[in-house]
Design an enzyme around this catalytic site. Structure first.
Site, PDB file in Angstrom:
ATOM      1  N   ASP A 118      -2.495   6.747   4.911  1.00  0.00           N
ATOM      2  CA  ASP A 118      -2.842   5.323   4.782  1.00  0.00           C
ATOM      3  C   ASP A 118      -1.612   4.504   5.208  1.00  0.00           C
ATOM      4  OD1 ASP A 118      -4.963   3.637   2.728  1.00  0.00           O
ATOM      5  OD2 ASP A 118      -2.993   2.716   2.999  1.00  0.00           O
ATOM      6  N   HIS A 178      -2.845   3.166  -5.277  1.00  0.00           N
ATOM      7  CA  HIS A 178      -1.847   2.237  -5.826  1.00  0.00           C
ATOM      8  C   HIS A 178      -1.888   2.136  -7.356  1.00  0.00           C
ATOM      9  CE1 HIS A 178      -0.657   0.974  -1.893  1.00  0.00           C
ATOM     10  NE2 HIS A 178      -1.833   0.447  -1.599  1.00  0.00           N
ATOM     11  N   HIS A 215      -0.348   2.075   3.777  1.00  0.00           N
ATOM     12  CA  HIS A 215       0.449   1.702   2.603  1.00  0.00           C
ATOM     13  C   HIS A 215       0.996   2.948   1.892  1.00  0.00           C
ATOM     14  CE1 HIS A 215      -2.489  -1.610   3.211  1.00  0.00           C
ATOM     15  NE2 HIS A 215      -1.442  -2.377   2.943  1.00  0.00           N
ATOM     16  N   ASP A 238      -6.459   2.075   7.462  1.00  0.00           N
ATOM     17  CA  ASP A 238      -5.733   0.839   7.768  1.00  0.00           C
ATOM     18  C   ASP A 238      -4.489   1.084   8.611  1.00  0.00           C
ATOM     19  OD1 ASP A 238      -4.448   2.097   5.686  1.00  0.00           O
ATOM     20  OD2 ASP A 238      -4.646   0.436   4.268  1.00  0.00           O
TER      21      ASP A 238
HETATM   22 ZN   LIG Z   1      -3.765   1.002   2.623  1.00  0.00          ZN
END
Ligand SMILES: [Zn+2]
Length: 315
Positions: free
Chosen positions: A162, A125, A164, A250
């Site tokens: 992931d 990120h 995200h 995740d």
């Molecule tokens: Zn993540």
């Protein structure tokens, strides 16, 4: 030994305190499980390495790196707008994540090993100008810049499973036609950071070099396997010279902050298939970064599945 795994207290230190989803216990939970499965005897265990400021600045702006250094001394405040708190030593901890990834790249390129796994890496990120979502330095982005600047490798594939969206990598290379980007993530309408729509395929000359695959909440292994095939085709067509995998855990059922429902079989599948693809395209060069994962049992299962797949790919 043809698979290297980076393990050491310096990596574990990258965490935001006991009880935090991204706590300092994550690496240990992975490694205890890896030892129970006997994987530690089938890989080369490598010590974390500290990155230099010059290496970090291959991706990040220098004023941001300086700000991390200052806040690392005080341990005060946030490094972004409220997700990523500073802590004493955060600069060093984040630098060990980066340095270990760069050391792993080098080991692969020197043919000391074929594939590498780094548990507390894949901090996808962080933007060139700042931290975001528990991510201080974007080791993925720094790895890509380092492959170009130091190792003369231009065409790099970045695959991200992931939960995200890997927004720091995507927007960091949105206009770069040589970064083959493929990201399966929970639909941004339901999860942080909200980006990664199908329509986001790259800018200018890079249009068509990025593939975003938003998955609906509750997507299971069957949905993953189905969505994986076009991802793999896309990466293969890109003819990468090096493959990076961000295998965040995740996306497994039971994660406390996301809503996907894969099992570790998804991670095993991605790793096995990418090992094969890397064999075909680039002498097996594959570096995997652990990424997110906040249910400790899940991260241990997903990450050991990736390491086991790498070992089996060598057999
Ligand atoms: Zn993540």
């Amino acid at each position: 030994m043809s698979v290297c795994v980076y393990i050491g207290e310096e990596l574990a230190q990258y965490g935001f305190g006991a009880g935090h989803p991204f706590g300092p216990d994550r690496m240990g939970r992975f490694w205890v499980r890896a030892q129970a499965l006997g994987l530690d005897r089938q890989v080369e265990i490598c010590k974390p390495v500290l990155a230099t400021v010059e290496e970090i600045e291959r991706f990040h702006k220098s004023d941001y790196v300086e700000r991390v250094q200052v806040q690392s001394r005080t341990g005060q405040g946030y490094l972004d707008y409220g997700d990523t708190p500073a802590f004493p030593g955060v600069f060093e901890a984040a630098s060990y994540v980066v340095g270990s990834v760069l050391d792993g790249l080098q080991k692969i390129l020197l043919e000391d090993c074929r594939s590498v796994f780094i548990p507390i890496a894949g901090l996808h990120h962080a933007a060139r100008t700042g931290a975001a979502g528990f991510c201080v330095f974007n080791d993925c982005g720094i790895a890509i810049e380092t492959l170009r600047a130091v190792h003369g490798i231009k065409r790099v594939a970045y695959v991200d499973i992931d939960a995200h969206h890997g927004d720091g990598v995507f927007y960091g290379f949105e206009d770069d036609p040589d970064l083959i980007f493929a990201d399966m993530h929970e639909d941004g309408r339901y999860l942080y950071p909200g980006t990664g729509a199908v329509e986001e395929t790259g800018k200018g000359a890079a249009k068509g070099t990025k593939l975003n695959v938003p998955m609906p909440p509750e997507a299971d292994d069957a949905a993953f396997f189905k969505a994986w095939e076009p991802v793999e085709d896309f990466v293969r067509k890109g003819r990468p010279e090096f493959v990076l995998l961000q295998c965040g855990a995740d996306s497994l059922a039971g994660d406390p902050i996301t809503h996907l429902r894969y099992s570790a079989a998804a991670h095993a599948h991605a790793a096995t298939r990418l090992c094969k693809l890397a064999d075909e395209c680039c002498a097996g060069r594959l570096l995997a970064m652990g990424g997110g994962g906040y249910n400790r049992t899940n991260l241990a299962e997903a990450w050991t599945s990736v390491v086991r797949s790498m070992i089996e790919a060598e057999a």
